[in-house]
Design a protein around this motif. Sequence first.
Motif, PDB file in Angstrom:
ATOM      1  N   ASP A  81       0.789  -1.227   0.000  1.00  0.00           N
ATOM      2  CA  ASP A  81       0.000   0.000   0.000  1.00  0.00           C
ATOM      3  C   ASP A  81       0.824   1.282   0.000  1.00  0.00           C
ATOM      4  O   ASP A  81       0.270   2.363   0.167  1.00  0.00           O
ATOM      5  N   VAL A  82       2.140   1.170  -0.181  1.00  0.00           N
ATOM      6  CA  VAL A  82       2.996   2.361  -0.168  1.00  0.00           C
ATOM      7  C   VAL A  82       4.025   2.289  -1.290  1.00  0.00           C
ATOM      8  O   VAL A  82       4.388   1.219  -1.759  1.00  0.00           O
ATOM      9  N   TRP A  83       4.488   3.446  -1.713  1.00  0.00           N
ATOM     10  CA  TRP A  83       5.598   3.543  -2.662  1.00  0.00           C
ATOM     11  C   TRP A  83       6.501   4.660  -2.202  1.00  0.00           C
ATOM     12  O   TRP A  83       5.997   5.728  -1.859  1.00  0.00           O
ATOM     13  N   PRO A  84       7.786   4.488  -2.170  1.00  0.00           N
ATOM     14  CA  PRO A  84       8.509   3.248  -2.500  1.00  0.00           C
ATOM     15  C   PRO A  84       8.194   2.140  -1.497  1.00  0.00           C
ATOM     16  O   PRO A  84       7.714   2.421  -0.404  1.00  0.00           O
ATOM     17  N   PRO A  85       8.445   0.890  -1.891  1.00  0.00           N
ATOM     18  CA  PRO A  85       8.116  -0.254  -1.034  1.00  0.00           C
ATOM     19  C   PRO A  85       8.767  -0.148   0.336  1.00  0.00           C
ATOM     20  O   PRO A  85       9.905   0.309   0.463  1.00  0.00           O
ATOM     21  N   ARG A  86       8.046  -0.574   1.345  1.00  0.00           N
ATOM     22  CA  ARG A  86       8.525  -0.589   2.726  1.00  0.00           C
ATOM     23  C   ARG A  86       8.260  -1.958   3.341  1.00  0.00           C
ATOM     24  O   ARG A  86       7.319  -2.651   2.962  1.00  0.00           O
ATOM     25  N   ILE A  87       9.076  -2.303   4.318  1.00  0.00           N
ATOM     26  CA  ILE A  87       8.927  -3.557   5.047  1.00  0.00           C
ATOM     27  C   ILE A  87       7.630  -3.501   5.844  1.00  0.00           C
ATOM     28  O   ILE A  87       7.292  -2.477   6.432  1.00  0.00           O
ATOM     29  N   ALA A  88       6.901  -4.631   5.889  1.00  0.00           N
ATOM     30  CA  ALA A  88       5.604  -4.674   6.551  1.00  0.00           C
ATOM     31  C   ALA A  88       5.719  -4.692   8.077  1.00  0.00           C
ATOM     32  O   ALA A  88       4.850  -4.190   8.766  1.00  0.00           O
ATOM     33  N   SER A  89       6.770  -5.273   8.628  1.00  0.00           N
ATOM     34  CA  SER A  89       6.907  -5.349  10.076  1.00  0.00           C
ATOM     35  C   SER A  89       8.276  -4.817  10.477  1.00  0.00           C
ATOM     36  O   SER A  89       9.155  -4.629   9.648  1.00  0.00           O
TER      37      SER A  89
END
Length: 94
Positions: free
Chosen positions: A82-90
């Motif tokens: 759900d975000v850009w640039p990609p981010r780690i979920a945890s």
Amino acid sequence: MSNDQNGCDVPRPVGGWNPSSVQARVLEGVAAGLSSGRLSRELHLSSKTIDYHVRVMSDKLQAPNRVALVSRAFVLQILRTDVWPPRIASEPVD
């Protein structure tokens, strides 16, 4: 499940693997399309160190290349969709 910064439930990666903080930054950079050279400059690490972390993560996720690594990270919900640039979920582990 864990909570993200907004208090929303975030699923933990399948298999229980969470990347270290360095691996998280490398994976985010690879997912954003950055080369090892550019990542090495931005993270102040050598290109060989970047390639090492990519190889370790690829082995862990059984991915034959960077594209497959990023794809598997999205499928396993290691990277947020759900975000850009990609981010780690945890939160990364150290």
